[in-house]
Design an enzyme around this catalytic site. Structure first.
Site, mmCIF file in Angstrom:
data_model
loop_
_atom_site.group_PDB
_atom_site.id
_atom_site.type_symbol
_atom_site.label_atom_id
_atom_site.label_comp_id
_atom_site.label_asym_id
_atom_site.label_seq_id
_atom_site.Cartn_x
_atom_site.Cartn_y
_atom_site.Cartn_z
ATOM 1 N N ARG A 119 25.088 51.023 31.845
ATOM 2 C CA ARG A 119 26.005 51.541 32.880
ATOM 3 C C ARG A 119 25.797 53.009 33.179
ATOM 4 O O ARG A 119 25.169 53.731 32.410
ATOM 5 C CB ARG A 119 27.449 51.324 32.400
ATOM 6 C CG ARG A 119 27.797 49.841 32.368
ATOM 7 C CD ARG A 119 29.252 49.616 32.132
ATOM 8 N NE ARG A 119 29.532 48.191 32.100
ATOM 9 C CZ ARG A 119 30.314 47.545 32.962
ATOM 10 N NH1 ARG A 119 30.908 48.197 33.924
ATOM 11 N NH2 ARG A 119 30.506 46.241 32.856
ATOM 12 N N TYR A 156 31.708 52.447 22.771
ATOM 13 C CA TYR A 156 31.227 52.015 24.083
ATOM 14 C C TYR A 156 32.322 51.526 25.028
ATOM 15 O O TYR A 156 33.192 50.735 24.639
ATOM 16 C CB TYR A 156 30.174 50.910 23.925
ATOM 17 C CG TYR A 156 29.400 50.691 25.213
ATOM 18 C CD1 TYR A 156 28.553 51.685 25.701
ATOM 19 C CD2 TYR A 156 29.540 49.531 25.955
ATOM 20 C CE1 TYR A 156 27.867 51.517 26.894
ATOM 21 C CE2 TYR A 156 28.853 49.345 27.143
ATOM 22 C CZ TYR A 156 28.015 50.348 27.607
ATOM 23 O OH TYR A 156 27.332 50.185 28.787
ATOM 24 N N LYS A 158 40.482 50.099 30.253
ATOM 25 C CA LYS A 158 41.066 48.771 30.072
ATOM 26 C C LYS A 158 42.279 48.798 29.126
ATOM 27 O O LYS A 158 43.252 48.084 29.335
ATOM 28 C CB LYS A 158 40.016 47.791 29.535
ATOM 29 C CG LYS A 158 38.775 47.668 30.422
ATOM 30 C CD LYS A 158 39.114 47.245 31.808
ATOM 31 C CE LYS A 158 38.076 46.526 32.597
ATOM 32 N NZ LYS A 158 37.088 47.192 33.369
ATOM 33 N N CYS A 216 31.134 40.917 38.117
ATOM 34 C CA CYS A 216 31.130 39.913 39.194
ATOM 35 C C CYS A 216 31.229 40.555 40.569
ATOM 36 O O CYS A 216 31.600 39.899 41.540
ATOM 37 C CB CYS A 216 32.262 38.916 38.997
ATOM 38 S SG CYS A 216 31.991 37.856 37.572
ATOM 39 N N HIS A 268 43.174 44.374 37.666
ATOM 40 C CA HIS A 268 41.730 44.589 37.547
ATOM 41 C C HIS A 268 41.125 44.455 38.947
ATOM 42 O O HIS A 268 40.485 43.451 39.261
ATOM 43 C CB HIS A 268 41.179 43.512 36.596
ATOM 44 C CG HIS A 268 39.779 43.737 36.145
ATOM 45 N ND1 HIS A 268 38.982 42.712 35.671
ATOM 46 C CD2 HIS A 268 39.031 44.858 36.062
ATOM 47 C CE1 HIS A 268 37.802 43.204 35.329
ATOM 48 N NE2 HIS A 268 37.801 44.485 35.553
ATOM 49 N N SER A 312 34.758 40.968 35.073
ATOM 50 C CA SER A 312 33.734 41.958 34.734
ATOM 51 C C SER A 312 32.359 41.459 35.149
ATOM 52 O O SER A 312 32.025 40.295 34.940
ATOM 53 C CB SER A 312 33.754 42.214 33.232
ATOM 54 O OG SER A 312 35.032 42.659 32.863
ATOM 55 N N ASP A 359 37.730 49.468 40.055
ATOM 56 C CA ASP A 359 38.008 48.685 38.844
ATOM 57 C C ASP A 359 39.487 48.396 38.603
ATOM 58 O O ASP A 359 39.834 47.308 38.177
ATOM 59 C CB ASP A 359 37.433 49.422 37.627
ATOM 60 C CG ASP A 359 37.236 48.516 36.417
ATOM 61 O OD1 ASP A 359 36.808 47.364 36.602
ATOM 62 O OD2 ASP A 359 37.518 48.952 35.290
ATOM 63 N N ARG A 374 32.316 45.339 25.556
ATOM 64 C CA ARG A 374 33.648 45.126 24.987
ATOM 65 C C ARG A 374 33.606 43.948 24.010
ATOM 66 O O ARG A 374 32.844 43.012 24.175
ATOM 67 C CB ARG A 374 34.660 44.812 26.086
ATOM 68 C CG ARG A 374 35.133 46.010 26.873
ATOM 69 C CD ARG A 374 36.170 45.628 27.910
ATOM 70 N NE ARG A 374 35.608 44.776 28.938
ATOM 71 C CZ ARG A 374 35.759 43.471 29.011
ATOM 72 N NH1 ARG A 374 36.503 42.822 28.124
ATOM 73 N NH2 ARG A 374 35.193 42.786 29.975
HETATM 74 P P1 GTP Z 1 32.573 45.571 35.887
HETATM 75 O O1 GTP Z 1 32.226 47.006 36.095
HETATM 76 O O2 GTP Z 1 32.079 44.987 34.623
HETATM 77 O O3 GTP Z 1 34.012 45.302 36.057
HETATM 78 O O4 GTP Z 1 31.694 44.735 36.988
HETATM 79 P P2 GTP Z 1 31.880 44.683 38.560
HETATM 80 O O5 GTP Z 1 32.862 43.629 38.913
HETATM 81 O O6 GTP Z 1 32.091 46.047 39.086
HETATM 82 O O7 GTP Z 1 30.451 44.117 39.043
HETATM 83 P P3 GTP Z 1 29.247 44.853 39.763
HETATM 84 O O8 GTP Z 1 29.555 45.211 41.179
HETATM 85 O O9 GTP Z 1 28.763 45.944 38.895
HETATM 86 O O10 GTP Z 1 28.179 43.677 39.786
HETATM 87 C C1 GTP Z 1 27.771 43.014 38.614
HETATM 88 C C2 GTP Z 1 26.490 42.289 38.852
HETATM 89 O O11 GTP Z 1 26.649 41.354 39.910
HETATM 90 C C3 GTP Z 1 25.356 43.223 39.241
HETATM 91 O O12 GTP Z 1 24.185 42.870 38.567
HETATM 92 C C4 GTP Z 1 25.228 43.015 40.727
HETATM 93 O O13 GTP Z 1 23.923 43.257 41.160
HETATM 94 C C5 GTP Z 1 25.667 41.553 40.907
HETATM 95 N N1 GTP Z 1 26.314 41.325 42.227
HETATM 96 C C6 GTP Z 1 27.271 42.080 42.822
HETATM 97 N N2 GTP Z 1 27.597 41.609 44.049
HETATM 98 C C7 GTP Z 1 26.832 40.506 44.240
HETATM 99 C C8 GTP Z 1 26.701 39.565 45.312
HETATM 100 O O14 GTP Z 1 27.354 39.637 46.356
HETATM 101 N N3 GTP Z 1 25.808 38.544 45.120
HETATM 102 C C9 GTP Z 1 25.070 38.434 43.976
HETATM 103 N N4 GTP Z 1 24.220 37.412 43.871
HETATM 104 N N5 GTP Z 1 25.150 39.304 42.958
HETATM 105 C C10 GTP Z 1 26.023 40.327 43.079
HETATM 106 C C1 SPV Z 2 34.493 45.620 32.399
HETATM 107 O O1 SPV Z 2 34.040 44.985 31.441
HETATM 108 O O2 SPV Z 2 35.250 45.101 33.249
HETATM 109 C C2 SPV Z 2 34.108 47.031 32.582
HETATM 110 C C3 SPV Z 2 33.382 47.655 31.512
HETATM 111 O O3 SPV Z 2 34.434 47.655 33.577
HETATM 112 S S1 SPV Z 2 34.402 48.215 30.275
HETATM 113 O O4 SPV Z 2 34.901 49.521 30.649
HETATM 114 O O5 SPV Z 2 33.546 48.275 29.080
HETATM 115 O O6 SPV Z 2 35.511 47.323 30.071
HETATM 116 MN MN MN Z 3 32.375 47.823 37.967
#
Ligand code: GTP
Ligand code: SPV
Ligand code: MN
Length: 585
Positions: A368, A195, A204, A248, A224, A246, A271, A67
C-alpha cells in the site's frame, strides 16, 4: 493537578516504561525530524526524489502484512452485545492480558504520543483522539491519515472526552498479537503488529469499530464507505456514498476519472464515512480521515490516473510506500499492474532479488501507499465542510464472480437495507487467511461492526425512519467473470457509465425493469458507446440465474440464523418473500 490527557500519558509511561516520550505537535519541522529519525534507524528509505518527491519506502515484517481478523476482539460486558460477527473476550480478562504484554514493552524505545482529530476541527461531528505508539512508522502514517497535533490537544483541553489508543509493535510475534476493542471505555489496545488497520488505530479500530458503537448509542452511522461528488454536464454535483469490502474498489471509485465526457468525480473520502441525519431530513456525510491508505497493485495511469498524480504531487506530508517492490535501476516503487513490462532489476517485497519468471508477485498483494488527501487533484471543495455533504445515492458492491448483476436498484430504504444486509464478497489479501471464498459481508462492515450485526441492521432501519429525503440505494458488481475466468465488465473508468445511470434514476430520467431482486436497467438506456462489449456478455452481466440465487438464499438464511431473534422481522420477511419468488416459477 494533571488533566485527563496528561494522566493518560503518565499512566502509559508507567506501564510501557519507554526511554523517552515524544508528544507530536503536527508541525512541518516535526515531519522532517521524524523522517530523519526513521531514516537513520532504517525504518524507511528515501525514494527517487525526482520521480516520487518526498516519498519513502518501508517494509513490514513478512508475518505482518494485513489485518488479522482472528486476533481482533470486541470486549463488551455482555457477550451477546458483540454478536456472532465479532470475537469476544471479557473486558477484565482482556485488559489483564494486554497489561501484561504492554508492561515494559517500550524499554529502550521512544513512546510517541499522537493527539489527533477525526473530522475537521470545527465540525460538531468530529472526535478527539490520542494514540500512543512505539512505532515511528505508525507515528509518521498517523500524521498523514489524521489531523494530528496541537489542534487536537487544544480541542481536548481539560476534558476526558477522547478516544484512547494504545499500541506497541512488541517483537512482532503473531502468538502475542491482539487487537482489543473496549467500546464501553472508548479504548483500543493493540499489540504485536505494525501494519495497517491493526496499528493505525484511528482507522478501522476507532473510526469504524468504536465509532459504529458510538453511532448506535448516539443515533448516527460510521460506515466503510467512500464519499464522492459527481458533477454532471449541467454542472450540478450529486453526492454518493459507496460501500465495498476491503480491496474491492473503493479507492479506485473515489478517485475515478470518468470515461464519459463532461462528467467529473470530486473526492471526499476513500474508506470511511460518518453519516448523520441533518435537520432537513437528508443524510450528510463527513470523512473523518485526511489521507489514503491505498492498495498499490493494479494502480496505473490507465486504471487510476488521478491516484498516480496524487502519488507524484508535492506537499509537506511525506508519502509512504509499504511492501511494494523496488526498481533498483532508479530507486522507485513498483507493483504488479503498474506497467506491462516487468522491470529487469526488482527487489521484491521481502527484500530479495526478484526473478521475473517467479510465480510469486514482486509486490505483496496487500502492499500500500499512505498519502495525504491534500495531494489529490480531485479533492472536493466541500472536503472540510463541517456539516458534511448531502447524500443522493448509496452504492453497495461486492466481489462476485457470478449471481450478482452489474447493477440494480432497491425499491425503497427498507429494501436497500435488506439488499445491503445480504451482500456477499470473495475474501481478499487485505486480511490474512484464504483468498477467494465467498462470505457474507453486510454493508462491507463484517470485520468492522463493533457490536451485534442484528442490532446494526435495526439501527439502519431506525435511521431510515428519521430520513425525509431518501437517497436511492444501488448494488453493483464490477467483478463478474466468464467461463474463462476473465472479468466480463471492463471496470475502473468505465464504471462511470453505471454511475450515470444511477444519476438518471435519481433525476427520474430513465425507467427500470422490476425483477425478483429489484430494479434493473433497460440496457438501451445505458450509455455504452465506444465500448467493445458483446450483446451476449451484456446479457450475462444482467442475468438473474435461479440456481445461483437459490444457493445464495441458502447462504443468507444460514447467515441470518446465526443472529437468532436479533435479525429485524422486516429483513427476515424480505428474505422469505425473495425465496418464494424464486421457488414459485
Ligand atoms: P481497501 O483499501 O482495502 O479498503 O480496498 P478498496 O476497496 O479501496 O479497493 P481498491 O480500489 O484499492 O481496489 C482493490 C483492487 O481491486 C485493486 O487491485 C484494483 O485494481 C481492483 N479494482 C478496483 N476497481 C476495479 C474494477 O472496477 N474492476 C476490476 N476488475 N478490478 C478493480
Ligand atoms: C482495509 O482492509 O479495508 C484497509 C486496509 O483499508 S487496513 O487499514 O489495513 O484495514
Ligand atoms: Mn482503499
Amino acid at each position: 493537578m494533571k488533566n485527563a490527557f496528561e494522566t493518560f500519558v503518565n499512566e502509559m509511561k508507567e506501564l510501557c516504561k519507554p526511554k523517552d516520550i515524544y508528544i507530536m505537535n503536527g508541525s512541518q519541522e516535526e515531519a522532517k525530524e521524524l523522517i530523519n529519525i526513521a531514516k537513520t534507524s532504517k525504518v524507511i528509505n528515501e525514494l527517487n526524489n525526482e520521480k516520487f518527491p518526498n516519498s519513502y519506502y518501508h517494509r513490514s515484517n513478512p508475518n505482518d502484512v494485513a489485518r488479522t481478523e482472528h486476533l481482533t476482539f470486541v470486549c463488551t460486558s455482555l457477550k451477546k452485545q458483540a454478536g456472532p460477527n465479532n470475537n469476544w473476550m471479557c473486558p477484565k480478562t482482556a485488559k489483564e492480558k494486554m497489561r501484561t504484554l504492554f508492561n515494559g514493552s517500550m524499554l529502550n524505545r521512544t513512546m510517541y504520543v499522537i493527539p489527533f482529530i477525526m473530522g475537521t476541527p470545527d465540525s460538531q461531528y468530529a472526535k478527539n483522539c490520542v494514540q500512543i505508539t512505539d512505532s515511528i512508522y505508525v507515528a509518521l502514517s498517523m500524521r498523514i491519515m489524521t489531523r494530528t497535533g496541537k489542534q487536537a490537544i487544544n480541542r481536548i483541553g481539560n476534558t476526558n472526552d477522547f478516544f484512547k489508543g494504545i499500541h506497541s509493535i512488541g517483537d512482532v510475534n503473531p502468538n502475542k498479537r491482539f487487537i482489543m476493542h473496549f467500546p464501553e471505555d472508548n479504548l483500543v489496545m493493540s499489540f504485536g503488529s505494525g501494519y495497517g488497520g491493526n496499528a493505525l488505530l484511528g482507522k478501522k479500530c476507532y473510526a469504524l469499530r468504536i465509532a459504529s458503537y458510538l453511532g448506535w448509542k448516539e443515533g448516527w452511522l460510521a460506515e466503510h464507505m467512500i464519499i464522492i461528488g459527481v458533477q454532471t454536464p449541467d454542472n450540478k454535483i450529486l453526492y454518493f456514498l459507496g460501500a465495498f469490502p476491503s480491496a474491492c474498489g473503493k479507492t479506485n471509485l473515489a478517485l475515478l476519472e470518468p470515461i464519459l465526457k463532461n462528467y467529473k468525480i470530486w473526492t471526499l473520502g476513500d474508506d470511511i464515512a460518518w453519516i448523520n441525519v441533518g435537520k432537513d431530513g437528508r443524510l450528510y456525510a463527513i470523512n473523518p480521515e485526511s489521507g489514503f491508505f491505498g492498495v498499490a497493485p493494479g494502480t496505473s495511469l490507465k486504471t487510476n490516473p488521478v491516484m498516480i498524480n496524487t502519488l507524484k504531487n508535492k506537499n509537506f506530508f511525506p508519502t509512504l510506500f509499504t511492501n511494494t517492490a523496488i526498481n533498483t535501476d532508479d530507486n522507485t516503487p513498483w507493483w504488479e499492474g503498474m506497467s506491462q513490462k516487468i522491470p529487469n532489476n526488482l527487489i521484491n517485497w521481502r527484500g530479495e532479488k526478484y526473478n521475473k519468471f517467479s510465480s510469486e508477485s514482486a509486490a505483496h498483494p496487500n502492499s500500500r501507499f499512505t498519502v495525504s488527501i491534500y495531494n489529490c487533484p480531485t479533492l472536493s471543495k466541500e472536503y472540510n465542510n463541517p456539516n458534511g455533504v448531502p447524500i443522493s445515492g448509496i452504492i453497495f458492491g461486492g466481489r462476485r464472480r457470478n449471481t450478482i448483476p452489474l447493477v440494480y436498484e432497491a425499491e425503497n430504504w427498507e429494501a436497500g437495507v435488506f439488499l445491503a444486509s445480504i451482500m456477499g464478497s470473495e475474501t481478499t489479501a487485505a486480511s490474512s487467511g484464504t483468498i477467494g471464498n465467498v462470505r457474507r459481508d453486510p454493508m462491507a462492515m463484517l470485520p468492522f461492526c463493533g457490536y451485534n450485526m442484528g442490532d446494526y441492521f435495526q439501527h439502519w432501519l431506525n435511521i431510515g425512519k428519521r430520513i425525509i429525503h431518501y437517497p436511492k440505494i444501488f448494488m453493483v458488481n464490477w467483478f463478474k467473470k466468464d467461463d474463462n475466468n476473465n472479468f466480463m465488465w471492463p471496470g475502473f473508468r468505465e464504471n462511470s457509465r453505471i454511475i450515470k445511470w444511477m444519476i438518471d434514476r435519481i433525476n427520474n430520467k430513465v425507467g427500470a425493469i422490476k425483477t425478483k431482486i429489484g430494479l434493473l436497467p433497460n440496457i438501451n438506456e445505458l450509455v455504452l458507446d465506444n465500448l467493445k462489449i458483446k450483446n451476449e456478455t451484456l446479457k450475462k452481466l444482467f442475468e438473474i440465474n435461479t440456481n445461483e440465487w437459490l444457493k445464495e438464499i441458502e447462504m443468507i438464511e444460514d447467515y441470518y440464523s446465526k443472529f437468532g431473534d436479533k435479525i429485524p422481522v422486516e429483513l427476515s420477511s424480505f428474505l422469505k418473500k425473495l425465496k418464494n419468488k424464486f421457488i414459485k416459477i
